[in-house]
Design a protein around this motif. Structure first.
Motif, PDB file in Angstrom:
ATOM      1  N   LEU A  21       0.803  -1.276  -0.089  1.00  0.00           N
ATOM      2  CA  LEU A  21      -0.217  -0.338   0.356  1.00  0.00           C
ATOM      3  C   LEU A  21       0.681   1.394   0.305  1.00  0.00           C
ATOM      4  N   SER A  22       1.246   1.920  -1.114  1.00  0.00           N
ATOM      5  CA  SER A  22       1.955   2.918  -0.850  1.00  0.00           C
ATOM      6  C   SER A  22       0.455   3.600  -1.007  1.00  0.00           C
ATOM      7  N   ASP A  23       1.394   5.409  -1.082  1.00  0.00           N
ATOM      8  CA  ASP A  23       0.946   6.195  -1.212  1.00  0.00           C
ATOM      9  C   ASP A  23      -0.798   6.197  -2.021  1.00  0.00           C
ATOM     10  N   ALA A  24      -0.478   6.115  -3.149  1.00  0.00           N
ATOM     11  CA  ALA A  24      -1.190   6.048  -4.109  1.00  0.00           C
ATOM     12  C   ALA A  24      -1.948   4.774  -4.495  1.00  0.00           C
ATOM     13  N   HIS A  25      -1.467   3.675  -3.855  1.00  0.00           N
ATOM     14  CA  HIS A  25      -2.587   2.618  -3.557  1.00  0.00           C
ATOM     15  C   HIS A  25      -3.884   2.333  -2.771  1.00  0.00           C
ATOM     16  N   GLN A  26      -3.366   3.835  -1.275  1.00  0.00           N
ATOM     17  CA  GLN A  26      -4.061   3.669  -0.267  1.00  0.00           C
ATOM     18  C   GLN A  26      -4.956   4.914  -0.705  1.00  0.00           C
ATOM     19  N   GLU A  27      -5.012   5.645  -1.740  1.00  0.00           N
ATOM     20  CA  GLU A  27      -5.202   6.565  -2.142  1.00  0.00           C
ATOM     21  C   GLU A  27      -6.519   6.025  -3.280  1.00  0.00           C
ATOM     22  N   ALA A  28      -6.765   4.963  -3.624  1.00  0.00           N
ATOM     23  CA  ALA A  28      -7.263   4.273  -4.889  1.00  0.00           C
ATOM     24  C   ALA A  28      -8.431   3.739  -4.548  1.00  0.00           C
ATOM     25  N   LEU A  29      -8.108   2.700  -2.830  1.00  0.00           N
ATOM     26  CA  LEU A  29      -8.667   2.007  -2.392  1.00  0.00           C
ATOM     27  C   LEU A  29     -10.210   3.015  -1.745  1.00  0.00           C
ATOM     28  N   GLN A  30      -9.344   4.352  -1.172  1.00  0.00           N
ATOM     29  CA  GLN A  30     -10.114   4.791  -0.232  1.00  0.00           C
ATOM     30  C   GLN A  30     -11.388   5.762  -1.425  1.00  0.00           C
ATOM     31  N   HIS A  31     -11.379   5.700  -2.929  1.00  0.00           N
ATOM     32  CA  HIS A  31     -11.954   6.409  -3.679  1.00  0.00           C
ATOM     33  C   HIS A  31     -12.841   4.975  -3.934  1.00  0.00           C
ATOM     34  N   LEU A  32     -12.277   3.981  -4.117  1.00  0.00           N
ATOM     35  CA  LEU A  32     -13.083   3.142  -4.147  1.00  0.00           C
ATOM     36  C   LEU A  32     -14.304   3.376  -2.758  1.00  0.00           C
ATOM     37  N   HIS A  33     -14.024   2.910  -2.067  1.00  0.00           N
ATOM     38  CA  HIS A  33     -14.345   3.299  -0.733  1.00  0.00           C
ATOM     39  C   HIS A  33     -15.275   3.823  -0.623  1.00  0.00           C
ATOM     40  N   PHE A  76      -9.794  -4.376  -2.355  1.00  0.00           N
ATOM     41  CA  PHE A  76     -11.195  -3.891  -1.483  1.00  0.00           C
ATOM     42  C   PHE A  76     -12.114  -4.289  -1.145  1.00  0.00           C
ATOM     43  N   PHE A  77     -12.278  -5.561  -2.574  1.00  0.00           N
ATOM     44  CA  PHE A  77     -14.010  -7.059  -2.093  1.00  0.00           C
ATOM     45  C   PHE A  77     -13.294  -7.676  -0.886  1.00  0.00           C
ATOM     46  N   GLU A  78     -11.833  -8.198  -0.189  1.00  0.00           N
ATOM     47  CA  GLU A  78     -11.550  -7.697   0.727  1.00  0.00           C
ATOM     48  C   GLU A  78     -12.285  -7.504   1.913  1.00  0.00           C
ATOM     49  N   GLN A  79     -11.907  -6.487   1.862  1.00  0.00           N
ATOM     50  CA  GLN A  79     -12.341  -5.064   3.039  1.00  0.00           C
ATOM     51  C   GLN A  79     -13.687  -5.153   3.213  1.00  0.00           C
ATOM     52  N   LEU A  80     -14.717  -5.196   1.934  1.00  0.00           N
ATOM     53  CA  LEU A  80     -16.419  -5.288   1.954  1.00  0.00           C
ATOM     54  C   LEU A  80     -17.122  -5.631   2.714  1.00  0.00           C
ATOM     55  N   ASP A  81     -17.782  -5.575   4.030  1.00  0.00           N
ATOM     56  CA  ASP A  81     -18.375  -6.549   4.721  1.00  0.00           C
ATOM     57  C   ASP A  81     -19.890  -7.251   4.479  1.00  0.00           C
ATOM     58  N   SER A  82     -20.431  -7.764   4.907  1.00  0.00           N
ATOM     59  CA  SER A  82     -21.625  -8.771   4.488  1.00  0.00           C
ATOM     60  C   SER A  82     -23.159  -7.959   4.232  1.00  0.00           C
ATOM     61  N   VAL A 127     -22.231  -4.734  -5.919  1.00  0.00           N
ATOM     62  CA  VAL A 127     -21.232  -4.054  -6.720  1.00  0.00           C
ATOM     63  C   VAL A 127     -20.686  -4.426  -7.845  1.00  0.00           C
ATOM     64  N   VAL A 128     -20.612  -4.152  -9.412  1.00  0.00           N
ATOM     65  CA  VAL A 128     -19.748  -5.012 -10.126  1.00  0.00           C
ATOM     66  C   VAL A 128     -18.482  -3.900 -10.704  1.00  0.00           C
ATOM     67  N   VAL A 129     -17.609  -5.322 -10.749  1.00  0.00           N
ATOM     68  CA  VAL A 129     -16.324  -4.406 -11.404  1.00  0.00           C
ATOM     69  C   VAL A 129     -15.905  -5.119 -12.376  1.00  0.00           C
ATOM     70  N   ILE A 130     -16.532  -4.590 -13.519  1.00  0.00           N
ATOM     71  CA  ILE A 130     -15.467  -4.661 -14.658  1.00  0.00           C
ATOM     72  C   ILE A 130     -13.847  -4.683 -15.016  1.00  0.00           C
ATOM     73  N   ASP A 131     -13.280  -4.755 -15.440  1.00  0.00           N
ATOM     74  CA  ASP A 131     -12.337  -5.328 -15.076  1.00  0.00           C
ATOM     75  C   ASP A 131     -11.380  -5.935 -16.691  1.00  0.00           C
ATOM     76  N   GLU A 132     -10.670  -4.134 -17.044  1.00  0.00           N
ATOM     77  CA  GLU A 132     -10.493  -4.567 -19.506  1.00  0.00           C
ATOM     78  C   GLU A 132     -11.260  -3.399 -19.459  1.00  0.00           C
ATOM     79  N   ALA A 133     -11.537  -2.241 -18.927  1.00  0.00           N
ATOM     80  CA  ALA A 133     -12.828  -1.743 -19.060  1.00  0.00           C
ATOM     81  C   ALA A 133     -12.581  -0.989 -20.596  1.00  0.00           C
ATOM     82  N   GLN A 134     -11.714  -0.612 -20.873  1.00  0.00           N
ATOM     83  CA  GLN A 134     -10.596   0.277 -21.930  1.00  0.00           C
ATOM     84  C   GLN A 134     -11.288  -0.674 -23.241  1.00  0.00           C
ATOM     85  N   ASN A 135     -11.829  -2.295 -22.999  1.00  0.00           N
ATOM     86  CA  ASN A 135     -11.840  -3.249 -24.088  1.00  0.00           C
ATOM     87  C   ASN A 135     -13.121  -3.364 -24.548  1.00  0.00           C
ATOM     88  N   LEU A 136     -13.888  -2.499 -23.852  1.00  0.00           N
ATOM     89  CA  LEU A 136     -15.178  -2.597 -24.037  1.00  0.00           C
ATOM     90  C   LEU A 136     -16.732  -1.799 -24.754  1.00  0.00           C
TER      91      LEU A 136
END
Length: 270
Positions: free
Chosen positions: A24-36, A63-69, A125-134
């Protein structure tokens, strides 16, 4: 091959997106915070971009790991689907049985399911990976999914994860309605040289290191220069360098070993 020599329990530099190894660099932590923040405040659409190998998918899994029930999730790895196939994939990942690929039927089934989840106090919550290919048409159809809502809240949170090309695609005039709905955006950049050093030590520590091996400062500098701070390239180069240090029975990885690892990766041995 070098696990026993260094006392590792597992490979420290696998290129698979294992959340246990997430640094968790500062950037990765910020990314997680934005998702939450985006999901908890029901912002509808969230966009996470970054260069190939920078850790986007790993951040998503963390992020998925940190989500609760309270949250139910669907993850689409392959965006090269038709609209009806995408709807069916989302439903199946939510655990909803589908017997048809009919768009209208599955759209109604998804709407009913989301209303049931909302009534039960859960958020989808729906996550679409590699969305640039859509394709552009598919991105526009995703916007229509965001129309699933009650009077006061969105029923579905959609996270688009992709390479920088996703930003360019979303700037197209025909996608301006979708672009206006994306209120949370974050671009995950590469690691700094200092973070690269911390990243290397973090990975070998998680793998079970007891203080060895050690990457000399000159080696870190060369690894960072070659990888440009991209974690996937750091992993590939560090793994080769560790193999070289094992062959030479040394606990210190220096610049020369990294240079040899570069040649092996590039296939240039002269």
């Amino acid at each position: 091959m070098y696990y026993d020599y260094y006392g590792f329990r597992e490979a420290p530099f696998n290129i698979t997106p294992d959340p246990r190894f997430l640094f968790l660099s500062d950037a990765h932590q910020e990314a997680l915070q934005h998702l939450h923040y985006g999901v908890q405040d029901r912002k509808g659409f969230i966009q996470l971009t970054g260069e190939v190998g920078c850790g986007k998918t790993t951040v998503c899994r963390k992020f998925f790991e940190q989500l609760d029930s309270r949250y139910i999730t669907a993850l689409v790895f392959n965006p090269m689907l038709s609209e009806s196939q995408l709807l069916r994939t989302i439903l199946q990942d939510f655990g909803v049985e589908t017997k048809t690929n009919t768009r209208s039927t599955n759209y109604e089934r998804l709407n009913r399911f989301l209303l049931e989840q909302t009534a039960a106090g859960r958020l989808a919550v729906v996550v679409i990976d590699e969305a640039q290919n859509l394709p552009t048409a598919m991105l526009e159809n995703l916007r229509l999914l965001s129309n699933l809502e009650t009077d006061d809240r969105k029923l579905l949170q959609i996270i688009l994860i992709g390479q920088p090309e996703l930003r360019d695609k979303l700037n197209a005039t025909e996608l301006r309605q979708l672009r206006q709905r994306i209120t949370i955006r974050y671009h995950l950049g590469p690691l700094s040289e200092e973070d690269t050093e911390r990243y290397l030590q973090h990975r070998i520590s998680i793998a079970g290191s007891q203080g060895i091996p050690y990457f000399e400062r000159s080696a870190v500098r060369r690894i960072h220069r070659y990888s440009k701070g991209i974690p996937r390239l750091i992993n590939a180069l560090a793994d080769k360098a560790l193999l070289g240090s094992f062959v030479r029975r040394t606990n210190r990885i220096n610049q020369r070993l990294v240079k040899l690892a570069e040649r092996e990766l590039e296939g240039t041995f002269q």
